[in-house]
Design a protein around this motif. Sequence first.
Motif, PDB file in Angstrom:
ATOM      1  N   ASP A   1       0.826  -1.218   0.000  1.00 36.63           N
ATOM      2  CA  ASP A   1       0.000   0.000   0.000  1.00 36.63           C
ATOM      3  C   ASP A   1       0.857   1.263   0.000  1.00 36.63           C
ATOM      4  O   ASP A   1       1.875   1.319   0.692  1.00 36.63           O
ATOM      5  N   PRO A   2       0.433   2.272  -0.733  1.00 38.82           N
ATOM      6  CA  PRO A   2       1.141   3.564  -0.681  1.00 38.82           C
ATOM      7  C   PRO A   2       0.734   4.323   0.584  1.00 38.82           C
ATOM      8  O   PRO A   2      -0.192   3.887   1.280  1.00 38.82           O
ATOM      9  N   PRO A   3       1.392   5.451   0.890  1.00 39.43           N
ATOM     10  CA  PRO A   3       0.949   6.238   2.053  1.00 39.43           C
ATOM     11  C   PRO A   3      -0.486   6.733   1.872  1.00 39.43           C
ATOM     12  O   PRO A   3      -0.936   6.940   0.734  1.00 39.43           O
ATOM     13  N   ARG A   4      -1.198   6.906   2.983  1.00 42.52           N
ATOM     14  CA  ARG A   4      -2.614   7.325   2.910  1.00 42.52           C
ATOM     15  C   ARG A   4      -2.753   8.703   2.273  1.00 42.52           C
ATOM     16  O   ARG A   4      -3.748   9.004   1.645  1.00 42.52           O
ATOM     17  N   ARG A   5      -1.763   9.543   2.481  1.00 46.43           N
ATOM     18  CA  ARG A   5      -1.842  10.896   1.929  1.00 46.43           C
ATOM     19  C   ARG A   5      -0.532  11.192   1.213  1.00 46.43           C
ATOM     20  O   ARG A   5       0.545  11.055   1.797  1.00 46.43           O
ATOM     21  N   ASP A   6      -0.640  11.548  -0.060  1.00 43.98           N
ATOM     22  CA  ASP A   6       0.568  11.812  -0.835  1.00 43.98           C
ATOM     23  C   ASP A   6       0.311  13.024  -1.733  1.00 43.98           C
ATOM     24  O   ASP A   6      -0.360  12.927  -2.762  1.00 43.98           O
ATOM     25  N   VAL A   7       0.832  14.154  -1.284  1.00 41.88           N
ATOM     26  CA  VAL A   7       0.589  15.415  -2.000  1.00 41.88           C
ATOM     27  C   VAL A   7       1.236  15.384  -3.385  1.00 41.88           C
ATOM     28  O   VAL A   7       0.682  15.924  -4.342  1.00 41.88           O
TER      29      VAL A   7
ATOM     30  N   GLY B   1      -6.992   7.876  -4.340  1.00 43.63           N
ATOM     31  CA  GLY B   1      -5.620   7.633  -4.817  1.00 43.63           C
ATOM     32  C   GLY B   1      -4.966   6.414  -4.177  1.00 43.63           C
ATOM     33  O   GLY B   1      -4.445   5.552  -4.887  1.00 43.63           O
ATOM     34  N   PRO B   2      -5.000   6.311  -2.832  1.00 44.59           N
ATOM     35  CA  PRO B   2      -4.342   5.164  -2.205  1.00 44.59           C
ATOM     36  C   PRO B   2      -4.895   3.811  -2.680  1.00 44.59           C
ATOM     37  O   PRO B   2      -4.125   2.884  -2.915  1.00 44.59           O
ATOM     38  N   ALA B   3      -6.216   3.723  -2.851  1.00 41.46           N
ATOM     39  CA  ALA B   3      -6.810   2.445  -3.287  1.00 41.46           C
ATOM     40  C   ALA B   3      -6.377   2.097  -4.716  1.00 41.46           C
ATOM     41  O   ALA B   3      -6.016   0.952  -5.005  1.00 41.46           O
ATOM     42  N   VAL B   4      -6.417   3.108  -5.585  1.00 44.11           N
ATOM     43  CA  VAL B   4      -6.051   2.859  -6.999  1.00 44.11           C
ATOM     44  C   VAL B   4      -4.566   2.529  -7.097  1.00 44.11           C
ATOM     45  O   VAL B   4      -4.167   1.606  -7.819  1.00 44.11           O
ATOM     46  N   ARG B   5      -3.754   3.264  -6.367  1.00 46.05           N
ATOM     47  CA  ARG B   5      -2.300   3.017  -6.409  1.00 46.05           C
ATOM     48  C   ARG B   5      -1.969   1.652  -5.812  1.00 46.05           C
ATOM     49  O   ARG B   5      -1.118   0.933  -6.336  1.00 46.05           O
ATOM     50  N   GLY B   6      -2.647   1.303  -4.732  1.00 44.47           N
ATOM     51  CA  GLY B   6      -2.424  -0.009  -4.116  1.00 44.47           C
ATOM     52  C   GLY B   6      -2.782  -1.125  -5.077  1.00 44.47           C
ATOM     53  O   GLY B   6      -2.030  -2.094  -5.243  1.00 44.47           O
ATOM     54  N   PHE B   7      -3.919  -0.968  -5.733  1.00 41.28           N
ATOM     55  CA  PHE B   7      -4.366  -1.968  -6.721  1.00 41.28           C
ATOM     56  C   PHE B   7      -3.345  -2.072  -7.858  1.00 41.28           C
ATOM     57  O   PHE B   7      -2.933  -3.178  -8.235  1.00 41.28           O
ATOM     58  N   ALA B   8      -2.912  -0.921  -8.358  1.00 41.45           N
ATOM     59  CA  ALA B   8      -1.940  -0.908  -9.468  1.00 41.45           C
ATOM     60  C   ALA B   8      -0.620  -1.548  -9.034  1.00 41.45           C
ATOM     61  O   ALA B   8      -0.007  -2.281  -9.808  1.00 41.45           O
ATOM     62  N   ARG B   9      -0.206  -1.310  -7.806  1.00 40.15           N
ATOM     63  CA  ARG B   9       1.057  -1.891  -7.317  1.00 40.15           C
ATOM     64  C   ARG B   9       0.967  -3.413  -7.209  1.00 40.15           C
ATOM     65  O   ARG B   9       1.968  -4.104  -7.354  1.00 40.15           O
TER      66      ARG B   9
END
Lengths: 107, 178
Positions: free
Chosen positions: A15-21, B30-38
Amino acid sequence: MTDDDKLIEALTALDPPRRDVRFRAAVMERIARRRFLIEIGAGCAGLALALLLLWLSGPELAGVLNAAVRPLAEPGSVLIGLALAAFLGHRVATRGLAGLRLDGGRS
Amino acid sequence: MSAEVPDAVLVAAARAGSDAAFSRLVDRHGPAVRGFARRISPAPDDADDIAQEAFLSAWTRLRGLKEADRFKAWLMAIAWRKARERARSMGRSRTRETAWQGEQETSADPASDLAIAARRALSQLPVEQRAAVALCLAGGWSHGEAAGILNLPLGTVKSHVSRGRVRLQQVLGERDDG
């Protein structure tokens, strides 16, 4: 910890960070670029359409313009002719008088 | 504390030309879409690009969205299509190169180590199975919702999730044992 928990823990490690400006900024920048291209495209399309219409309606437009200008042009040309004649006449008359005056001064 | 503005309201505002509203949708999903893409992309560097393309495509086609409250599912479906398009356009050499890069990935950080292990395990699955697992096990989507997003029959999604779960547990178990 069950096998499913371990699996979900491993998957959520991606998962990426929850908030990413920076991500948001990158998306909005791409949107601004796309909007600019869309506007340029629409402007070019509008211009091309206007030019096409002008080209297609050229002969008719020329006829309409001629018909519209002719009534104005005839009295106009008379007026212009009169104005030109008055101007030239005035120039000749003033130069002639000046010449007479100069001649008179010398004589 | 203010109540969260529903997606449908933000979608309506974004359709009317509000960049601020669309920006909030990017923050929210964004986090959900990026997580899915990753999870579905073989190349980690491509994942964020896929997510950005999905948002860009969503912005372009926002007027075509019939059910504004289903924005997130619609967005995930776009991301899935983008990932497939990218996978198709990538040459075999690129895929091999990426796989090689994946094998070379190492980290001293246990969290990164787990992420690397997860990526390696996911790369063992066929792409549709990977996507079904990513949506249902990591993303919390139901089988029916995942079927809609992936445009696959419900039974196929259930089977993908079940087989994918077993395979991933095997691969991750081997890692733990090793």
